[in-house]
Each structure stands twice: as structure tokens, then as C-alpha cells.
Design an enzyme around this catalytic site. Structure first.
Site, PDB file in Angstrom:
ATOM      1  N   TRP A 121     -26.299  28.166  -2.053  1.00 50.87           N
ATOM      2  CA  TRP A 121     -26.594  29.587  -1.902  1.00 50.87           C
ATOM      3  C   TRP A 121     -25.318  30.415  -1.944  1.00 50.87           C
ATOM      4  O   TRP A 121     -25.361  31.631  -2.097  1.00 50.87           O
ATOM      5  CB  TRP A 121     -27.419  29.866  -0.646  1.00 50.87           C
ATOM      6  CG  TRP A 121     -26.711  29.661   0.668  1.00 50.87           C
ATOM      7  CD1 TRP A 121     -26.306  28.472   1.192  1.00 50.87           C
ATOM      8  CD2 TRP A 121     -26.336  30.663   1.620  1.00 50.87           C
ATOM      9  NE1 TRP A 121     -25.696  28.666   2.407  1.00 50.87           N
ATOM     10  CE2 TRP A 121     -25.705  29.999   2.709  1.00 50.87           C
ATOM     11  CE3 TRP A 121     -26.465  32.040   1.678  1.00 50.87           C
ATOM     12  CZ2 TRP A 121     -25.207  30.661   3.821  1.00 50.87           C
ATOM     13  CZ3 TRP A 121     -25.970  32.706   2.801  1.00 50.87           C
ATOM     14  CH2 TRP A 121     -25.343  32.022   3.858  1.00 50.87           C
ATOM     15  N   ASP A 122     -24.176  29.750  -1.845  1.00 52.15           N
ATOM     16  CA  ASP A 122     -22.888  30.412  -1.998  1.00 52.15           C
ATOM     17  C   ASP A 122     -22.849  31.245  -3.274  1.00 52.15           C
ATOM     18  O   ASP A 122     -22.270  32.330  -3.307  1.00 52.15           O
ATOM     19  CB  ASP A 122     -21.768  29.373  -2.123  1.00 52.15           C
ATOM     20  CG  ASP A 122     -21.701  28.395  -0.973  1.00 52.15           C
ATOM     21  OD1 ASP A 122     -22.725  28.191  -0.304  1.00 52.15           O
ATOM     22  OD2 ASP A 122     -20.627  27.807  -0.766  1.00 52.15           O
ATOM     23  N   LYS A 151     -20.601  28.684  13.642  1.00 54.82           N
ATOM     24  CA  LYS A 151     -19.736  28.161  12.581  1.00 54.82           C
ATOM     25  C   LYS A 151     -19.417  29.250  11.558  1.00 54.82           C
ATOM     26  O   LYS A 151     -18.297  29.350  11.077  1.00 54.82           O
ATOM     27  CB  LYS A 151     -20.466  27.002  11.896  1.00 54.82           C
ATOM     28  CG  LYS A 151     -19.668  26.282  10.828  1.00 54.82           C
ATOM     29  CD  LYS A 151     -20.535  25.196  10.179  1.00 54.82           C
ATOM     30  CE  LYS A 151     -19.848  24.508   9.028  1.00 54.82           C
ATOM     31  NZ  LYS A 151     -20.774  23.695   8.233  1.00 54.82           N
ATOM     32  N   GLN A 152     -20.407  30.007  11.196  1.00 56.28           N
ATOM     33  CA  GLN A 152     -20.178  31.085  10.243  1.00 56.28           C
ATOM     34  C   GLN A 152     -21.187  32.182  10.522  1.00 56.28           C
ATOM     35  O   GLN A 152     -22.223  31.933  11.120  1.00 56.28           O
ATOM     36  CB  GLN A 152     -20.309  30.592   8.806  1.00 56.28           C
ATOM     37  CG  GLN A 152     -21.738  30.301   8.370  1.00 56.28           C
ATOM     38  CD  GLN A 152     -21.823  29.854   6.916  1.00 56.28           C
ATOM     39  OE1 GLN A 152     -21.739  28.668   6.630  1.00 56.28           O
ATOM     40  NE2 GLN A 152     -21.972  30.794   6.013  1.00 56.28           N
ATOM     41  N   GLU A 202     -24.600  26.511  10.842  1.00 61.01           N
ATOM     42  CA  GLU A 202     -25.073  25.121  10.873  1.00 61.01           C
ATOM     43  C   GLU A 202     -24.715  24.417  12.174  1.00 61.01           C
ATOM     44  O   GLU A 202     -24.984  23.225  12.315  1.00 61.01           O
ATOM     45  CB  GLU A 202     -24.521  24.354   9.664  1.00 61.01           C
ATOM     46  CG  GLU A 202     -25.134  24.841   8.353  1.00 61.01           C
ATOM     47  CD  GLU A 202     -24.477  24.239   7.120  1.00 61.01           C
ATOM     48  OE1 GLU A 202     -23.286  23.892   7.210  1.00 61.01           O
ATOM     49  OE2 GLU A 202     -25.145  24.125   6.075  1.00 61.01           O
TER      50      GLU A 202
END
Lengths: 769, 769
Positions: free
Chosen positions: A359-360, A602-603, A490
């Protein structure tokens, strides 16, 4: 930051001094690519020290048999791996019979690598005293041609410094290579034919199962002080190796050079029976142009790319080097000219993460390519997903969905899932939302609606169906919920009602319905075709809307923020600042359960939603959510700092914005995540670009207009970037004192600057202080 | 039920007729063991069809290098696998030079297997027309001696039925065996020495890494119509095989028999340099006793076991066969005589689930062994965990715990974790609670408190410390929560506040504190020793209590039940009855995410808590929870039906209780879970025993007294079982009309029957209708 051996330079990546511990890291950092192929910066000559060999061909993969500890229904039995391809760079070098091997020299001085990003070449040079005590200088220059994308060029110079010597060169091709990440030590390649023909050699190989045929070729010639020598090499062959042996007497301070053309011709581009012919043609063209002209064309091609894509930063050479490294790598990886390809997370710099598309691409890469290339490139990336729609529907069926619901794979090479962790593969379903969002984003930016009736709507229907089926009604909440998901963060697995996922799900349905209505009204034929093809009627759409209109969003009244997921506030809410530094990065220090029950992010997760849908929320809401979630974010994903940088900039937190910018732009150069040896983080590099253009530049599309709210970190004197907006090229320059806009071409453009309309004329400068 | 080829018989497991598709299933079902070793019912003679070879030695394991798809910090790098040991049963059989191979015969008739559970032997017989058209009868009888536990015995009879023939026997030992579940195709065994000595052979092997030395031996002799022949075999040896060749002329209808003694002597029981000597001694003893005496002793040993352990069921031969099969297998697996051993979930019948010890031992097996053996056996099982306490503390440290907190492994062989799925290994932490519960249960049943001050309290302290550290305070709930766990229902992963786990955690702390106080008061020296050894003081205990006293328990007011975990009511609550049958078993039909977000329960979870702590709740509460959770339970774990059977019986739901009983008792015989080929479900067999004794018999301990509330399914005429309660043996017999108690020995025993006290005198019958 975990390493700082890369010299600061505005246009080059430079390493000075030999350190065997840095070899694998530099192999990643000095990687080269031309969109069609790429390779790690492995040494041409023999090297007996630790190294990670890698040469990759775009679109050539092998479905490796899955190996997991515990099988779960729905895992793909095979999945595509990025393949280490036959080695064409190898040149064994002997001086008076002694092999040059940097792991075995008496001394190595003046070791230097330079990756010249401006001109697109890589050079390595050193002076070595060999174990036979002979002192030589080596200079090796290498590039993968943009002009002829099946061609790579190496010029390998050896100069004896203290005596006359005999230099032997054994340039070779080797198809006896392996992948480091093979699951079952399977053979990925079969060698069909090894052939030499004077100073040309060809190895024809086939990937097992996928049947990609590849001819790896080389053509070599010898020069003494730049004078071509007419010597014929002695050919040797084995089952997987073709080599050519040269030997020459070289006087002290004379330079003997081996010029090697090499590369791949591939059955994806040629008839498989014509690969050697194609290679001969490529060689012929290369020979007729010659080294100097090829190098000149390389410089020109890169100049052309930079003309559009460059971002300048004045007064901060590390920041300048960082952004150029990111832009350079993105262009090495993907040029947008081949609809079958996509942007692998490691590009051509490593094997990790089999498969090429995450999906990046939709969430991070499309904005970069949309703004720095012709808009067709972004459309090609959208079409890639359209072409995989049928496979996405099959993928959803494997997980129990029906009636044309589509779930795009987490990782893919050909539309099939390439990943096998249940909590990711089956649960990180928000990826579907990014694919829909990219359609919206493409239309918003380019103004080109034609993609939606032609192809996009079918994708939107498949995705809307998925969300409709994936949500379920909670009688206890009296709303629809989405259970058991993994969000962008994640560091949470199998959670209920991830706000980002629920929000995207609702938006996807709303956006699909909105487009159905537009297309029904304005594109009658397309509407009929699509409704019939997808077997859709309005009564089904009403069921989707029932879900979208009654979606549950976890919310904390106390903190006045949406909650990342149900139960988030039960965690022990200790901020990252108060976490012992010895515990970080937590993904290397903590067991997985501890990470999962911690509040650490994490992000960007909730904030990723605020990034996508910025105009759905007020700046006060953004601030509240940023202030709530940022303190728990550990940024252990490469995709995290860019989003935080953009939002910090929006909120005027320029110190944070700058710190996040440095982290994203120098993630690999400074090896923040201690893993650069495995390859570079290509897709996050597009996020770096966003953090300048959207973060500092404040670029948005508002009411069909380009809009800017520029800011500048106090560390910088100025910065500039260019944007291709609907085929108009505008250059934005920002200094501490003023903002300039320059428009190319001959048409005016109306933009918003800090909310006010300005019309810019070509060739004149709009300035504002 | 998925197969029904096993003939109903009260004392034997019988298969009639040869079906190659049943071979692997029968290899599991006809397995034999004697606590020290065991083996699948593989054929002695050559068999070229599909088979799963297995011979296992108790306590001999190999730490295989872990292989997982995605590594998580905290996974064990190596973990113990149950090892397939050298084959000692093999006998190649030739008739006129033609190998007997049931996969290659022209016809097979009268094929029959019998596992005689009463007497402890296994026999296979058949009549075959070989591919050379010779018709023979074969009868092979085999047992693993209880009298000499390093000895196995095979008598292999061949009778030519239609002509005189030459019969060749090649009995052999083979150490060139492998595990089917090896992770990396590593060699597990090294063969050190292959030796033959007349009719005796010895292969000495060593397990790699763990260095268990094993001598696999055989002694053979030949009989014609039961007359011993004095022929010497022709020995042959290879790197991993020792064989002995016999040949004899056999007239039509004469029977030639090979008698083979074999087995293992192991360095866990002998000096490693004396293994061959030990084997010679075993052979000597066997030879001196001879086949008939050994068989007689086998029958006597099993009669002794049955004398105590038998359960009779009248009027329902399938139910009778089922319970005896369960009791038989438990006694084949573990006899309680060796403190280093435990009860592997597959016993000696397969490789699956490397490691031998699960929480199954504490939750399911201890009650069986406690009631049918001397109480020392249960204490030995408790001591097994005490001996692993240090490793459990290390295991907890790996996951970030400190200060002596102990987390017992999910699966173990030597105290180290043998499992590697994060959602199980790191999160199925309720296992710690079962280990504490077993201490409570042992004391409750035996009245022997001495174990607690001697050893148990240290275990309880380590476990209490774990729970104290594992819970965290939720400011949002103002209570302690336990986040990110997997309960007994493994169809939920990484959930918050699993009621069973939270309840056990609180109970463990309360129970540890209660015992600390008792031991401080009554066992001063032990108290001082333990407090000092564990570095514990009362201020720490107060912190534990703070957690226990403020533990959060998810609860639904609407349904008036505790919730299995937070968010359970958000699920789509469709009961199993309304689930399409084609979707079951869901673990074979659905992807993991779908299972996780469904309401379906793999095995008793909340109800497991109601089972352990039955007297903490009213019968109405039990009924409410049973009625709420039972309809969502799919019983896809072998450990599930027994608990539901017991609770259904308590609630007077006799139809359900009976159905669950059949399912648990014939789980493997009827292959409910379609996986019996891989081995039997040994530990759940103890649950079957519980479902009769505790379910139908209603046996409990109340106020230090045995208590019964017997019920009987209407399908049965009667049933009976025996209980060893504090060294008093009581036999309980229940028919549709009356209940009888018989007491052995010479002391009276006061029991509760349906809540009323009765004193039973020895040798007299207490009857009630």
C-alpha cells in the site's frame, strides 16, 4: 542515528576509507538501478569477506514455496520472491598471478566510493598493497544506462604503482547464484545454455515455475592508457559460468582498463528465442556509441530527471544530500514507463519483503510520481491495481468473501498474495482503503476523471463490497463494527475497531456511491457496462450505505480524541520520552506480546487518517490528535516520520517537523533502523519528498487549485522544488524572507497562497515576503 | 464421527479387513507403550504403501533449530522434539524369495488387528496370496513389557497354506531413521556402533546436541511348530543397520515363527558405556523367562492396573470400549514412576507437538492419576514443575519480567519453551494458573499439605509475581487489567481481559498469600528459608494484593454473564446450530481472521473457570453461563467436550452430557477431528475419565470428604469406577435404580452422597436407590 560514515555532499554519496564492517551497508547505499534492473554495490573483483550479493531484474520473480511455523488456512502456498539474478559484473583480477581481494591485502589506502547522483554513476577507487607486496591503484566506474535500459557498463582500471607487472582479467558471467531468503533451498534458476563467442558471452537461464527467460550477457575489451588493445580473450565455460581470460604486461604507472558491457535481455520484452540476438543488438549499439558517449548520455538522462525532480536546500548540506538521495533512489527504482512494474519496498537493493507492491505505492509513492512526472505515470500505477482486480476478488474469496468483494493483497508481484503472517495478511485490510484513496487523489490532483468510469469504479465497487461484508452489526453498540484488524500501526494486532480502518471503510463506501451516481448521470454507457459486469444494483448499494452511515468510531470523551482502537485507554500510557532509552528500538528489545500491550505506535495510524482526510477535520482537532498520539509514536517504521513531519509543519511545530524530516530523509544514510545492510527503504523515500513539498511547502489541492502555505525550518537558508500540475510546471522557492513562484510554458496558473488567490504568469516571478 | 471401522468390543480394539487408506489411522489406534517406550503399530515386514513410522523413548528428545516464517523476539532458538528412535521391530520376510509386502499382494483376506487392552498385547493376522501366488497366513503378536520396561517382544508366525516353501526372515535394527517434522532436515541421531554377535545385535546411537546415548538391541530365535530350531543366523551390517538372516524349509500348514526380543537401553538409566551390557542383561532375563512367561507377566501387570483403574459401563459397548481405550492409553503413556517424565499430548503415538508437557497435565491428567494411582504419582507430577521453576523464571525474564516472576512454558520437555507462535507462546499465559491450581487440587484431594511448604510455595510465589507484573492499572477502568492474552479458547488471540485469565490471576495471588500466611504461622523454618531464597517481603505481597483486590472482570448486565473477554458482545452472535454444517470444522474451512472474529469457542474457556472453581458460583450462575457459551462452542479441541459433559451432568442435561461423553471417549476411535493419523490425543483421555467420575459420578471433595451426586445416562444399564482417596479404595457402582459403594481395606470412610453424610464400612455395601 547509528552510523555517520557517509560524507556530507550536495550531489554525491561518498565513503572514504575501507572498513570491512561497512561493506554490506555500503553495498546497499551505493546501489544503482535504471528502472529495468538494478544491483547492490558488490565488488567486481573477488572478495572473500562478508558480502550480500544482489542483482535484480524488474518484474522477474519466483514463487517460492511458503514455509511457516504453523500453517493457517488462506495462506498462499507459493509466493513471489524478488530474485537474485545471474551475476554479470564479476571480474577476477590477478596481478602477477595474485588475486585482488580486499579481504586479503596487506594494506588498503585511499579507498573511496562515490555515487554521483547528479550524473548517475558509481565509482570505487583504492590503492592496495597485495599479499604479493605489489602496490596497485584500482578505479572502477559503473553505471546502468538510462539510454539503453538493458545495458550496464563497467570500466575497471588497474595501475601498478611500484613495478611492471602482468595483469590478468577474467571477466565472467555466473548463473550459479542463490537467494539468501530462499525458504527451502530450492533452485530458482535453471541454466539452459552457456555460450562464448570471442569477447562476447551469453548465459541463457530460465526461472523455474514462472518461466522467465533471461539472457545474461557481456562484451569485453581491453585498453592500455585508453588505447584499445586488439587481443582476443581465452574463453572458458562451465555449467553456470562463462569467462574470458585476458593477460597483459603493464608497466609501472600505466593503466590497464577492462571495459565490460553487460546486462540482461528478458523474455518479458523479447521473444524467448531471440534473447541472444537482442543481447547482440544491445552490445552492437553500446560498442558503436562507446564508453564516453554512453556516459555522456547517462549524464544527460539524469540531468533531465533532475530538471523536474530536484529539490534544493540551501545552508544544510546533510538535508540537501538526504532529499537528493531519496529522489535519486526513487528514480532508479521506477520510472513509470512499464505498466507491469511497481515500486518495491527495497527496490533493487535487497531481497527482503518478497513481492514488489505494498500500500506504500498508493499512500506514499503516487504523490511523488504524480508531481514530478507526466500524469500518465500515476495513472499507470492505478491501472496496475485495476489489472489485479480479478486476483483481488479471488483473494477475498479465499478468506470467505463473496459476490465480487475484493481484497488486494498485502504484498504482491502479480496480484497474488505474497505474505504469510495471519495478523498482516488477513487482518491488515486497511490497504484496500489506500487503493481507493489513490483514485480519489489522482482525480483531485490531475483533474482527469476519465479513469473512474473507464476502470476505477470497478475497483471501488469491489472494495465497497469488501467493507460491507467485513463489517458486522454489533447489537451491543447498535452500530457496525470491524473486528480483528491490524491498522497501519503494526504494533497492534487483531484489534477491534481500529479508527483508521473504520474511517477508511466508511469513506470507501461513500466515495464509491458518490462515483456511481456521477457515472450514472454523466457516463451512461460506462454505467450500464459496469453495473452489468459487476452484477450490481441499487438495492445492494443501499446495504453498503447502511454500514457506512452507521459505522462505529471509538472515541474518548475524556481526551476528546478518536481512539486508535477499542481498549486503547486501558494501556499503561507511558510516553516515549519516559521510556528508558536502553529499551529502544522496542522491536529489537521486547518480545512481541510486550510490544502489543504497550501504547507504542510503530507508524502513524490515527494520524495517517488525519493526513489522508485533513480537510475533514479542523486544525484544532488535528492538534489534539497529534498531541495525543505523537508522544506514543516510536517511528520504527520507515513510513512514519514523514507523516509526522508534515503534520508538525501544519501545526507550526517547526523543530519537530525538521527533526522528523532529517529522520526520514537520512533514514538509510544514517541507518536509523540498524538494518540498512538488507537494502534501502525505497517507498518511504517518497514520504520524504512529501514532507518537503506538503510539509514545508504546504502544497495541497483545494477547489481544483494548487495551494501553498510555505514554511521554512530555521536551519535552512532556503529550499525549492518543482511541481507538474496538470501539465503546468511551477517552481516554488522559499527562503527565510520570501516565497517565489516561477511558471514554465505559456499559460497562466491561478494558485492559492496562504488561502489567497494569485494568478501567476509564465516567465515572471511571483514573490512574496 | 468420521470413521467407524473399529469393531465394538468391551476389551479390545479390533479392525477387520485390509484397507490401505486406514493404515496410518490404525498405526495410531493400535499403538502400544509401557511408560518407558512406545511405538506406532507399524508393520514388522516390509510395507511399500503410505505409513508413518514411529518408535519413541520416554524423555529422549532433540532440540531442533526453530523455523518460523517471521521471527519474534523471545522465541526459543531451539526446541525439543519428540524423537523417532531407531527401529527395532523390523523383520523382512521372504517366501520363496518373494518379500511379503501388503501393498504388493495379489489378495489379502482375514486381515485382523486386535489390541487387547485387558492383557496389554497387540496382534495382527492375515492370509495373503503373494505376488508369486503362494498363499500364507501370518500372525504377529507384539507387546512392550511392563515387567521389564526396556523390553519389547514380537512373535511373528508364518504358515504356508498351499505348498511347501522356503521362508526367509531378516530381522533387523535400523538407526537410519528420521523425524517427519524436522525443521531443517537435520540429522537427529549419530550412529556410533553397529554390532552383531550371533543372534544378538546392538546399535549404539547418540542424539546430537542432547547426547542421549541409546543402545537399540535385538535377540532372535526361530521355531517350527513351536519347536525351537538351533540355527545360527547370518549377520549383516551396514552403517546404520544390523540384520540377521534366517532361512528354513517349511511344509504346507507348518508354522515357522521368529521370536524377536528388542528395545532400548538408555543413558538416562545406565552408564553410557554400559548400554550394551545392560541390553545383554535384559536379553538374558527375557530369554530365561521365555515368551509364554513374559506374556503371562504382561497380563498380570495389566490386570493389576485394571484392578484399580477400570471403569465398567453396562449396556453400551461403544461407551465401554471408549473409556477403556482412554484408560489404557493413559497407562501406556505414563505410569508415574519416573519424575523426569510427563504426559505428552500424543504420548508414544506420534511426533506432533514437540515437547511433552502442556497445561493439560495439571488441568486434566492429575485428577486421573491422583484417583487411580498412589498419591505419590500426583506429587511427582507437581515436582516436575518445581524442578523447572528456575527455567520458568528465565523464561519470564526473556519476556521482560523480573524479580523471580515465573512463566512456565506452553510446551516443554526440559523446562525450556518448545513453542513458537507469539499468540500462544507469549500470550497463552493462563497455563501458569493451572500449575498453581494443581497444587491446590492435590492438597484438596490428598489432604497432604507437606508439599506446599516443601516445594509448592516457591512455585506459587513465582506465579504470583508474574501476575502482579503482567497486570497493569487502567486509569480508564480504575481497575487492573490484563491485556493481550490468549485464553483456553485458542480461537481468540491477543484479547484484552479474558475473564478466565483474569480470574485465575486473582486466584493465584490470593492462594499464594493464603499459603504464605499458613506457612508463616505453622512452618516457621520453611517460611524463613523460602522468604530468604525468594527475597520476598510482606510489602511486595501487599502490591500483589492490590492487583488481586482490584482486578477487572468483563461482565454483561444484559446477559448477566461474565464475558469471555472485552468486546465479545460486538461479535455476530450466530449459534453453532445455525451455522451451515458445510463450514465445519471451522479450523479446516475458514481463514484464521474469520475464526478470530467469529463467536465460536474452540474449547471451554469461561466454562473452564466455572469447572475449576465450581464452588465459587451458584448452580444458577453455572446454568446461565453454560446456556450462554455452550451454543457457541465448536469443541474443535480434544480438551473441550469433557468439561461440557461434566457441567451438563451437573445441570441435569443428561442428553448433552451423554453426547459429550461419547465424543470425548471415542474422539480418536471415531476420528472426530480427522487427524488420528498423526497420533492419539492422550491428555484429553484423562478428561474422559473425569466426565464419568466427576460428571456422571458427581465426585467432588467437599470439606475434606469425598462427595458424590451420581447420575446415569438413560442409555446405560449401569457403570462403576474405583477411587483411591487418601489410601482408601472405594468402588462406586451406579445403575438406573441404585447406587452402591464398596470400601476396601479395614477402615471406615465418611462420604457425602447427594449432600448427606454416610459412613461406609469395609467389605459392606452402602446402597441407595
Amino acid at each position: 542515528m547509528n552510523q555517520d560514515y557517509i560524507k556530507a555532499d550536495p550531489w554525491s554519496i561518498i565513503e572514504e576509507g575501507f572498513d570491512a564492517d561497512q561493506v554490506k551497508s555500503s553495498e546497499s547505499l551505493f546501489s544503482i538501478g535504471n528502472g529495468a534492473m538494478g544491483q547492490r554495490a558488490n565488488f567486481e573483483e573477488q572478495y572473500s569477506g562478508p558480502t550480500f550479493q544482489g542483482s535484480y531484474i524488474a518484474g522477474v520473480y519466483y514463487p517460492d514455496k511458503t514455509r511457516v511455523g504453523w500453517w493457517k488456512n488462506g495462506y498462499p502456498e507459493y509466493f513471489a520472491k524478488v530474485l537474485n539474478a545471474p551475476n554479470w559484473i564479476g571480474i577476477n583480477v590477478l596481478v602477477n598471478g595474485e588475486a585482488v581481494d580486499l579481504n586479503k591485502c596487506k594494506s588498503i589506502t585511499e579507498f573511496r566510493r562515490e555515487l554521483n547522483m547528479k550524473e548517475g554513476w558509481y565509482r570505487r577507487s583504492f590503492v592496495a598493497i597485495l599479499s604479493n607486496s605489489i602496490k596497485i591503484q584500482v578505479v572502477s566506474t559503473r553505471f546502468l544506462s538510462l539510454h539503453i535500459d538493458e545495458l550496464g557498463v563497467i570500466k575497471y582500471d588497474v595501475t601498478p604503482l611500484d613495478q611492471n607487472v602482468t595483469v590478468g582479467f577474467d571477466p565472467y558471467l555466473d548463473s550459479g547464484i542463490t537467494n539468501e531468503d530462499t525458504n527451502w533451498e530450492d533452485k530458482f534458476w535453471e541454466t539452459i545454455d552457456v555460450k562464448s563467442d570471442g569477447n562476447q558471452s551469453f548465459i541463457t537461464t530460465r526461472t523455474l515455475k514462472t518461466n522467465f527467460y533471461v539472457c545474461t550477457y557481456m562484451h569485453t575489451s581491453l585498453f592500455l592508457d585508453d588505447e584499445k588493445l586488439s587481443v582476443a580473450p581465452v574463453g572458458e565455460r562451465s555449467a553456470t559460468i562463462a569467462s574470458q581470460g585476458y593477460e597483459a604486461q603493464v608497466n609501472q604507472n600505466q593503466t590497464i582498463s577492462l571495459l565490460k558491457y553487460g546486462g540482461y535481455t528478458v523474455s518479458t520484452n523479447h521473444d524467448k528465442y531471440e534473447l541472444i540476438t537482442a543481447a547482440r543488438n544491445t552490445i552492437k549499439e553500446a560498442v558503436s556509441l562507446g564508453y564516453q558517449v554512453l556516459l555522456q548520455k547517462q549524464k544527460e538522462a539524469w540531468a533531465h530527471i533532475w530538471e523536474m525532480a530536484d529539490i534544493t536546500i540551501d545552508g544544510d548540506v546533510k538535508a540537501q544530500q538526504g532529499i537528493r538521495f531519496n529522489i535519486f533512489q526513487l528514480n532508479q527504482t521506477y520510472l513509470g514507463t512499464d505498466a507491469r512494474l511497481n515500486i518495491g519496498p527495497k527496490g533493487f537493493t535487497g531481497e527482503k519483503y518478497g513481492g514488489s507492491t505494498y500500500w506504500d505505492t498508493e499512500a506514499y509513492c503516487i504523490p511523488f510520481y504524480m508531481s514530478t512526472k507526466d500524469q500518465q505515470v500515476a495513472r499507470t500505477l492505478l491501472e496496475y491495481r485495476y489489472n489485479h482486480l480479478e486476483k483481488a476478488i479471488e483473494n477475498a474469496e479465499k478468506l470467505g468473501f463473496k459476490n465480487g468483494a475484493a481484497l488486494y493483497p498485502m504484498v504482491t508481484m502479480n496480484g497474488e498474495e505474497c505474505h504469510n503472517e495471519w495478523e498482516i495478511t488477513f487482518e491488515e485490510i486497511h490497504r484496500n482503503g489506500a487503493i481507493a484513496f489513490a483514485i480519489f487523489n489522482y482525480h483531485r490532483y490531475t483533474g482527469d476523471y476519465s479513469y473512474v468510469p473507464e476502470k476505477g469504479l470497478e475497483v471501488l465497487i469491489g472494495i465497497a463490497r469488501f467493507w460491507h461484508q467485513r463489517a458486522n452489526f454489533s447489537t451491543s453498540k447498535n452500530q457496525y463494527v470491524i473486528l480483528g484488524v491490524t491498522g497501519p500501526n503494526e504494533y497492534e494486532n487483531n484489534v477491534n475497531n481500529n479508527w483508521y480502518t473504520n474511517y477508511l471503510a466508511k469513506w470507501c463506501i461513500d466515495y464509491a456511491v458518490e462515483n456511481l451516481k456521477i457515472i450514472e448521470a454523466d457516463y451512461h454507457d460506462d454505467f450500464e457496462r459496469i453495473m452489468s459486469k459487476t452484477d450490481l444494483d441499487w438495492s445492494e448499494v443501499e446495504l453498503w450505505q447502511e454500514v457506512a452511515n452507521n459505522m462505529y468510531f471509538p472515541y474518548s470523551k475524556e481526551h476528546d480524541v478518536y481512539l486508535q482502537q477499542d481498549g486503547f485507554l486501558d494501556k499503561e500510557l507511558i510516553t516515549v520520552v519516559d521510556l528508558d532509552k536502553s529499551q529502544r528500538p522496542i522491536n529489537q528489545k521486547w518480545s512481541w506480546d510486550r510490544i502489543l500491550r504497550s501504547p507504542y505506535i510503530k507508524q502513524a495510524d490515527t494520524l495517517q487518517g488525519f493526513y489522508f482526510f485533513e480537510d475533514h477535520f479542523t486544525k484544532e482537532e488535528l492538534k489534539r490528535h497529534f498531541d495525543f498520539y505523537e508522544p506514543f509514536t516510536v517511528h520504527e517504521s520507515s513510513l512514519s516520520p514523514c507523516v509526522h513531519s508534515i503534520q508538525a509543519a501544519v501545526l507550526g511545530k517547526m523543530d519537530q517537523a525538521y527533526a522528523f524530516y532529517l529522520r526520514t530523509s537520512r533514514l538509510d544514510l544514517d541507518d536509523y533502523n540498524k538494518e540498512v545492510e538488507e537494502g534501502l527503504h525505497i517507498t518511504s523515500m517518497a514520504g520524504t519528498w512529501m514532507s518537503i513539498v506538503e510539509g514545508f511547502g504546504g502544497m495541497r489541492i483545494k477547489n481544483d487549485m494548487l495551494s501553498f502555505e510555505p514554511r521554512i525550518p530555521e536551519e535552512w537558508e532556503g529550499y525549492s522544488f518543482k511541481i507538474n500540475f496538470r501539465n503546468k510546471i511551477i517552481k516554488v522557492s522559499v527562503t527565510q524572507n520570501d516565497i517565489n513562484f516561477e511558471l514554465e510554458g505559456d499559460q497562466v496558473l491561478t494558485i492559492l497562497l496562504n488561502g489567497e488567490k494569485h494568478t501567476i504568469s509564465p516567465q515572471t516571478l511571483l514573490s512574496q515576503d
